[in-house]
Design a protein around this motif. Structure first.
Motif, PDB file in Angstrom:
ATOM      1  N   THR A  69       0.831  -1.204   0.000  1.00 18.15           N
ATOM      2  CA  THR A  69       0.000   0.000   0.000  1.00 18.15           C
ATOM      3  C   THR A  69       0.867   1.257   0.000  1.00 18.15           C
ATOM      4  O   THR A  69       0.571   2.232  -0.696  1.00 18.15           O
ATOM      5  N   ARG A  72       2.601   1.190  -3.711  1.00 17.97           N
ATOM      6  CA  ARG A  72       1.761   1.148  -4.905  1.00 17.97           C
ATOM      7  C   ARG A  72       0.375   1.763  -4.713  1.00 17.97           C
ATOM      8  O   ARG A  72      -0.391   1.876  -5.663  1.00 17.97           O
ATOM      9  N   GLY A  73       0.051   2.121  -3.477  1.00 16.46           N
ATOM     10  CA  GLY A  73      -1.287   2.631  -3.209  1.00 16.46           C
ATOM     11  C   GLY A  73      -2.247   1.491  -2.951  1.00 16.46           C
ATOM     12  O   GLY A  73      -1.962   0.323  -3.223  1.00 16.46           O
ATOM     13  N   SER A  74      -3.420   1.819  -2.439  1.00 20.51           N
ATOM     14  CA  SER A  74      -4.423   0.812  -2.130  1.00 20.51           C
ATOM     15  C   SER A  74      -5.333   0.573  -3.327  1.00 20.51           C
ATOM     16  O   SER A  74      -5.410   1.420  -4.234  1.00 20.51           O
ATOM     17  N   LYS A  76      -8.491   0.825  -3.404  1.00 24.12           N
ATOM     18  CA  LYS A  76      -9.473   1.904  -3.401  1.00 24.12           C
ATOM     19  C   LYS A  76      -8.913   3.156  -4.068  1.00 24.12           C
ATOM     20  O   LYS A  76      -9.587   3.808  -4.877  1.00 24.12           O
ATOM     21  N   GLN A  77      -7.661   3.496  -3.767  1.00 28.25           N
ATOM     22  CA  GLN A  77      -7.024   4.649  -4.397  1.00 28.25           C
ATOM     23  C   GLN A  77      -6.882   4.450  -5.901  1.00 28.25           C
ATOM     24  O   GLN A  77      -7.050   5.397  -6.682  1.00 28.25           O
ATOM     25  N   SER A  78      -6.601   3.223  -6.302  1.00 21.80           N
ATOM     26  CA  SER A  78      -6.434   2.933  -7.732  1.00 21.80           C
ATOM     27  C   SER A  78      -7.736   3.161  -8.495  1.00 21.80           C
ATOM     28  O   SER A  78      -7.728   3.707  -9.606  1.00 21.80           O
ATOM     29  N   HIS A  80     -10.042   5.236  -7.662  1.00 22.85           N
ATOM     30  CA  HIS A  80     -10.310   6.673  -7.661  1.00 22.85           C
ATOM     31  C   HIS A  80      -9.569   7.401  -8.783  1.00 22.85           C
ATOM     32  O   HIS A  80     -10.037   8.444  -9.259  1.00 22.85           O
ATOM     33  N   ILE A  81      -8.416   6.885  -9.213  1.00 20.78           N
ATOM     34  CA  ILE A  81      -7.628   7.588 -10.235  1.00 20.78           C
ATOM     35  C   ILE A  81      -7.821   7.000 -11.630  1.00 20.78           C
ATOM     36  O   ILE A  81      -7.089   7.353 -12.558  1.00 20.78           O
ATOM     37  N   SER A  84      -8.395   9.671 -14.362  1.00 18.86           N
ATOM     38  CA  SER A  84      -7.159  10.391 -14.680  1.00 18.86           C
ATOM     39  C   SER A  84      -6.220   9.513 -15.499  1.00 18.86           C
ATOM     40  O   SER A  84      -5.578   9.972 -16.445  1.00 18.86           O
ATOM     41  N   TYR A  85      -6.148   8.236 -15.131  1.00 17.30           N
ATOM     42  CA  TYR A  85      -5.295   7.299 -15.861  1.00 17.30           C
ATOM     43  C   TYR A  85      -5.758   7.152 -17.305  1.00 17.30           C
ATOM     44  O   TYR A  85      -4.950   7.207 -18.245  1.00 17.30           O
TER      45      TYR A  85
END
Length: 253
Positions: A69, A72-74, A76-78, A80-81, A84-85
């Motif tokens: 986490t 690479r982030g969680s 849930k964060q993935s 959310h973006i 943008s990706y």
């Protein structure tokens, strides 16, 4: 109170200071720039040799998860973006097609992605596409759907990806509708899949002109499981690999 003299090597798996958060923060650099990094047992070894702490497998697993986490982030964060990706993909790879479907409560439901370079390359290939799905094992689970072709070197050519809740008729219909927007629908196109009823129904709903065939390997598994015999496999594969109707009929009789 006397001087505390316990050896670091005697710290046990329940030591209050050796929390999974501390373990994760310490081991996190080992996950930078690598595909996997150490597993839980590797984290246990790291804690013992570098930190002098004996930790349980479960604490090592949680520490590894926390390290992931941090780097690479969680999940849930993935999610959310994602928008943008996808925006950056379209900007840097012209012709890229993306779709995100949400439910009535604006929660993620479906995802579709086709890189522009893959779409352009498919124009010069045989119009045969293999579709299939596989389970995702992350926090939110779901199913990854893929559509692939084959290039002139006989190599797998990824064309589109999708993420859905499960391999049901609604999900396949949505995915194939997006696929149709990318590649069109002609009588020169053939879609190959396993014999799942949901895929068969979705293809007949979305593609009016394209042909639908069963994956030869999946058919062999059905033969093995249903008839418990392998004597006909030689003739079966010979029939699969011919291109003339008369030759095919000869092997099937």
């Amino acid at each position: 109170m006397g001087v505390h003299s316990c050896s670091l090597l005697n710290r046990n798996a329940n030591h209050h200071q050796a929390t999974y958060v501390v373990i994760g923060e310490q081991v996190a650099p080992q996950y930078v720039g690598v595909e996997k990094g150490p597993g839980p047992k590797g984290v246990q070894t790291f804690a013992r040799t570098k930190l002098g702490a004996q930790i349980s497998y479960y604490k090592a697993w949680r520490g590894r998860k926390h390290a992931h986490t941090l780097i690479r982030g969680s999940p849930k964060q993935s999610f959310h973006i994602l928008l943008s990706y996808f925006h950056m993909l379209k900007k840097l790879n012209p012709g890229t097609v993306t779709h995100i479907e949400v439910d009535r409560e604006s929660r993620f439901k479906y995802l579709f992605l086709a890189f522009g370079v893959a779409i352009r390359g498919f124009r010069y290939m045989r119009k045969v596409i293999r579709i299939d799905g596989t389970f995702l094992k992350g926090q939110y689970q779901g199913v990854l759907l893929v559509a692939t072709a084959q290039d002139d070197n006989g190599q797998c050519y990824p064309l589109t990806w999708g993420i859905v809740d499960s391999e049901n008729e609604d999900a396949w219909t949505w995915f194939l509708t997006q696929l149709k927007e990318v590649i069109g629908d002609t009588d020169e196109l053939a879609l190959i899949s396993d014999r799942a009823p949901s895929i068969k129904k979705a293809i007949s709903t979305v593609f009016e002109k394209a042909h639908h065939g069963a994956c030869a390997w999946h058919v062999t598994q059905n033969i093995r499981n249903k008839f418990k015999c392998t004597d006909i496999m030689g003739s079966y594969w010979s029939a699969v690999n011919v291109y003339i109707c008369e030759d095919f009929a000869g092997y099937m009789t």
